[in-house]
Design an enzyme around this catalytic site. Structure first.
Site, short mmCIF file in Angstrom:
data_model
loop_
_atom_site.label_atom_id
_atom_site.label_comp_id
_atom_site.label_asym_id
_atom_site.label_seq_id
_atom_site.Cartn_x
_atom_site.Cartn_y
_atom_site.Cartn_z
N LYS A 163 0.82 -1.21 0.00
CA LYS A 163 0.00 0.00 0.00
C LYS A 163 0.86 1.26 0.00
O LYS A 163 0.62 2.20 -0.79
CB LYS A 163 -0.91 -0.01 1.23
CG LYS A 163 -1.59 1.31 1.54
CD LYS A 163 -2.44 1.21 2.78
CE LYS A 163 -1.62 0.98 4.02
NZ LYS A 163 -0.83 2.17 4.42
N THR A 164 1.85 1.31 0.89
CA THR A 164 2.68 2.51 1.00
C THR A 164 3.45 2.76 -0.28
O THR A 164 3.59 3.91 -0.72
CB THR A 164 3.64 2.38 2.19
OG1 THR A 164 2.89 2.15 3.38
CG2 THR A 164 4.47 3.64 2.36
N GLN A 218 -9.41 -4.05 7.69
CA GLN A 218 -8.56 -3.62 8.80
C GLN A 218 -9.11 -2.38 9.49
O GLN A 218 -8.37 -1.62 10.10
CB GLN A 218 -7.13 -3.37 8.30
CG GLN A 218 -6.46 -4.62 7.74
CD GLN A 218 -5.02 -4.38 7.36
OE1 GLN A 218 -4.16 -4.12 8.20
NE2 GLN A 218 -4.73 -4.47 6.06
N ARG A 265 -0.23 -9.77 10.88
CA ARG A 265 1.02 -9.11 11.27
C ARG A 265 2.21 -10.05 11.05
O ARG A 265 3.35 -9.62 11.04
CB ARG A 265 1.01 -8.72 12.76
CG ARG A 265 -0.03 -7.70 13.21
CD ARG A 265 -0.09 -6.47 12.33
NE ARG A 265 -1.06 -6.65 11.27
CZ ARG A 265 -1.06 -5.97 10.13
NH1 ARG A 265 -0.12 -5.09 9.89
NH2 ARG A 265 -1.99 -6.18 9.21
N ASP A 306 -4.32 8.21 3.02
CA ASP A 306 -3.88 6.88 3.46
C ASP A 306 -4.82 6.38 4.55
O ASP A 306 -5.41 7.17 5.29
CB ASP A 306 -2.45 6.99 4.00
CG ASP A 306 -1.81 5.64 4.26
OD1 ASP A 306 -2.32 4.63 3.73
OD2 ASP A 306 -0.80 5.59 4.98
N GLU A 307 -4.96 5.06 4.68
CA GLU A 307 -5.78 4.44 5.73
C GLU A 307 -7.18 5.06 5.80
O GLU A 307 -7.68 5.43 6.87
CB GLU A 307 -5.08 4.57 7.10
CG GLU A 307 -3.67 4.02 7.16
CD GLU A 307 -3.61 2.50 7.18
OE1 GLU A 307 -4.67 1.87 6.95
OE2 GLU A 307 -2.53 1.94 7.42
#
Length: 762
Positions: A33-34, A256, A614, A225-226
């Site tokens: 994503k980043t 998430q 994670r 973002d997010e």
């Protein structure tokens, strides 16, 4: 520069290069994503978009720094430095400082943290003659925060029958009055709390359309973002800014979304298609982090949620190990069992302690794991504990610095007016606060008012108050000519803080001095970095950076080989080779706070999904059959979420009972016939009501071998906390017979049999 596109897969590349119009990028866990967000910005710049026309909003300073560094590597530091990139709060604080006069705030307004806000609420309660036992400041602040995030001002609050009824039910019916006074006090003090940074931006854009138009024109491209973590206030700002050009790109993962308790609304991402018709949708479904078993297990978990954007995450990495399930007799044995498993894996895999994380649903669970780790000499760190900037000596100095840039900051003033001691006591402060409230003035305005003497102070008190005013003014005069480090050094030297700390010769006193020295180091590093980058390096700039720091940002400062302990909420955005998820039990995970509602349970399931994803190499799930609570050992059952997992991806205790099989095509799953062995409730939809709040002890009195009985050396026994073990030695005589027992997980213990409540197994 074009070479960077070659590093992307097809879905990522399409998300990067489709730059016009509204775009939703649904990014599965570990899907890059980043990188996509970073490369999209770099691509915009490559296409000739000026950097100041790009607005990129993140949730942490850490994420913003990482993205800016990556962009700088692609486009050069000068170009990257001109981007409008940062957290929601930092970017809008920047805008509000420019536009502050429209809202009757000074451009140097203070940003209150939670402690400041609670202190202000305590003062208001005092004015209203209400005790903070009746109205807990934390509760009141959370209700005010929720109202602000929903853009409900006091006038609307007074008409909101639902909120008023909820306040009455919680026995705090005066929240409206406190909220009204809180906003007035902040305005008088020239201060905003974190929620105000968003609320006031919305008010600015609502009430001053010419200001909104200016920023709409400036920001041709808006990236978020997010996005699944945005609240209503953030959502509305983004919609307003993107209204003109419609070039808004949001990146996130509905699977998430775990922060509804902070006001995050999953509907923002689920309803993007309704908000922006004709939008582009890209799904990043390849997980580059985890093994296939972990990804597939996570898919089988989240498939049970109804409210989601469909996607099938996959991994091209090795198949990897199955998820391991550990069952412990008790929460105490669970701690020892997890640590033993961790140590064995570390030795067998020849990896570092830092490769491991122990995750849990609630902070209270950490105690047992801390004790087990300490007793086994395993180094660990707590992620998200008391942060450096929350320590008393640090907050004292920061309060001085805040007063220098904004003397109207009442919370800072109250903290330092008598520190170090100046003989300005409670009676004096009570009179000052009453005068401020009666005249609707800030404390500083009262202190500096020419008619201060009429408040009723004697000559000695007036002299002390005057000396404090002159001290602050002497620092104020240095603001234009000194950078942050120079001025902070001057404040430390002249305020008397250092002298006061040196009077304490204890170990704690030395620690406080070391903390103060460390803060000075931080100010110096900030100043030097700002000087080298050509950015502003004044005290106001340093304080803004400190105020906007989050616990998450500060969590990675310790670079040592330690096991990480944290809540699952704190773990979001992080990754570890090996992850332990503890306490996977009904009444704990899912949390009773979820209310057993479908919406609440789906968020808890998303939290479980976040925990599993994670891990890079292996996941271990643990639960206890007995947990100490309210002074009793209670029977507990494994979490329903364990039954969400396809048994093909599980190994360990009773996997047939805790898992399920997948049979339907297209990634859908069907549950096996429920097992009758009692490990998990036999109905999928069993509720918390099936769990009595108090259960009988794990072993009934009839099973105890309290006087020794048939116990001999070599006997296998069970203990309600330590689990199973073997008797290695016996010494003494009844009734004081002692047994040396080597427990399978808890190590060797010497127990007095008359109190041990052992059960003989063989």
């Amino acid at each position: 520069m074009q070479d960077y596109l070659d590093q992307l897969n097809e879905a990522q590349r399409s998300a990067v290069t489709t730059i016009d119009g509204p775009t939703l990028v649904v990014a599965g866990a570990g899907s890059g994503k980043t990188r996509v967000l970073t490369y999209r910005i770099a691509y915009l710049l490559q296409q000739g978009v000026p950097p100041w026309r790009v607005l990129a909003l993140t949730f942490t300073n850490k994420a913003a720094r990482e993205m800016k560094e990556r962009i700088a590597a692609l486009t050069g530091k000068e170009v990257a430095s001109r981007l409008w990139m940062g957290t929601f709060h930092s970017v809008f604080a920047r805008i509000l400082r420019v536009e502050a006069e429209h809202l009757n705030f000074p451009s140097s307004f203070t940003i209150y943290d939670t402690a400041d806000s609670k202190s202000l609420i305590k003062s208001i309660l005092k004015e209203l003659q209400i005790t903070d036992k009746e109205y807990k400041p934390g509760l009141i602040l959370s209700r005010i925060s929720a109202a602000k995030n929903d853009l409900v001002l006091p006038a609307a609050y007074a008409r909101d029958t639902h909120r008023l009824a909820a306040d009455k039910a919680a026995k705090v019916p005066m929240v409206y009055e406190i909220y009204l006074r809180y906003l007035r006090a902040c305005l008088q003090a020239g201060a905003m709390d974190f929620d105000d940074l968003l609320l006031n931006t919305n008010l600015l854009f609502r009430d001053h359309p010419e200001v909104l138009a200016k920023y709409q024109e400036q920001f041709r491209y808006v990236l978020v973002d997010e996005y699944q973590d945005t609240n209503f206030s953030q959502y509305l700002i983004v919609r307003k800014l993107a209204e003109q050009h419609k070039n808004v790109c949001v990146v996130g993962d509905d699977a998430q979304s775990i922060y509804s308790f902070r006001g995050a609304k999953i509907e923002n991402i689920l309803n993007f298609r309704n908000d922006y018709p004709g939008y582009h949708l890209f799904k990043l479904e390849q997980n580059y982090r985890s093994t296939r078993n972990i990804v597939n297990a996570a898919n089988s978990i989240i498939a049970n949620n109804k409210g989601q954007i469909p996607k099938v995450v996959f991994s091209d990495k090795e198949e990897g190990e199955k998820l391991k399930v550990l069952q412990a007799y008790s929460d105490v044995e669970e701690g020892y069992m997890v640590v033993k498993e961790l140590q064995n894996r570390r030795l067998n895999a020849t990896c570092a302690y830092a490769d491991f994380a122990i995750l849990y649903r609630t902070n209270a669970q950490s105690r047992i794991f801390e004790e087990a780790l300490r007793k086994n000499n395993v180094p660990y760190r707590m992620y998200g504990g008391l942060s450096f900037y929350q320590r008393k000596e640090i907050k004292d100095l920061l309060a001085y610095l805040r007063m220098v840039i904004n003397p109207r900051d009442g919370e800072a003033l109250k903290r330092i007016i008598n520190y170090p001691a100046r003989g300005i006591g409670k009676t004096t402060m009570d009179r000052l606060e009453k005068a401020a409230a009666d005249n609707q003035m800030s404390l500083w305005e009262v202190l500096t008012h020419p008619e201060l003497g009429r408040v009723g102070f004697n000559a000695g008190t007036l002299k002390k108050l005057g000396a404090f005013v002159q001290l602050i003014r002497s620092f104020e005069r240095l603001l234009p000519v000194m950078n942050a480090y120079e001025l902070t050094t001057e404040v430390v030297a002249q305020s008397g803080i250092l002298k006061d700390l040196h009077q304490d010769k204890s170990t704690e006193g030395q620690t406080r001095i070391e903390n103060l020295d460390e803060l000075l180091n931080g100010v110096r590093e900030f100043t030097e970095e700002r000087i080298e980058s050509g950015e502003d390096n004044k005290l106001v700039d340093f304080l803004e950076e400190v105020a906007l720091l989050t616990d998450m940002d500060q969590g990675d400062s310790e670079d040592t080989d330690r096991v990480t302990l944290m809540t699952i909420h704190s773990a979001k955005g992080l990754e570890f080779p090996y992850v332990f998820i503890a306490g996977v039990e009904e009444g704990l995970f899912p949390s009773p706070m979820s209310g057993n509602s479908e919406q609440g349970l789906e968020e808890e399931r998303r939290l479980f999904y976040v925990a599993v994803t994670r891990a890079e190499k292996q996941v271990t799930l643990s639960y206890a059959r007995s947990r100490f609570k309210y002074g009793e050992h209670n029977f507990v059952t494994p979490s329903r979420f364990l039954k969400d997992i396809d048994t093909a991806y599980l190994e360990g205790v009773e996997t047939a009972a805790v898992g399920r099989s997948a049979t339907a095509p297209g990634g859908r799953f069907k549950r096996k016939a429920d097992s009758d062995n009692g490990s998990i409730a036999t109905k999928r939809s069993f509720s918390f009501r099936e769990e009595s709040p108090v259960r009988k002890p794990a072993f009934s009195s009839e099973t105890f071998a309290g006087t020794g009985g048939d116990i001999v050396v070599g006997s296998r026994v069970a203990h309600e906390r330590f689990g199973q073990g073997e008797v290695m030695a016996l010494e003494g005589q009844a009734p004081n017979l002692k047994a040396m027992i080597a427990f399978d997980n808890a190590g060797t213990k010497q127990l007095l049999l008359k109190f041990a409540k052992l059960r003989l197994l063989s």
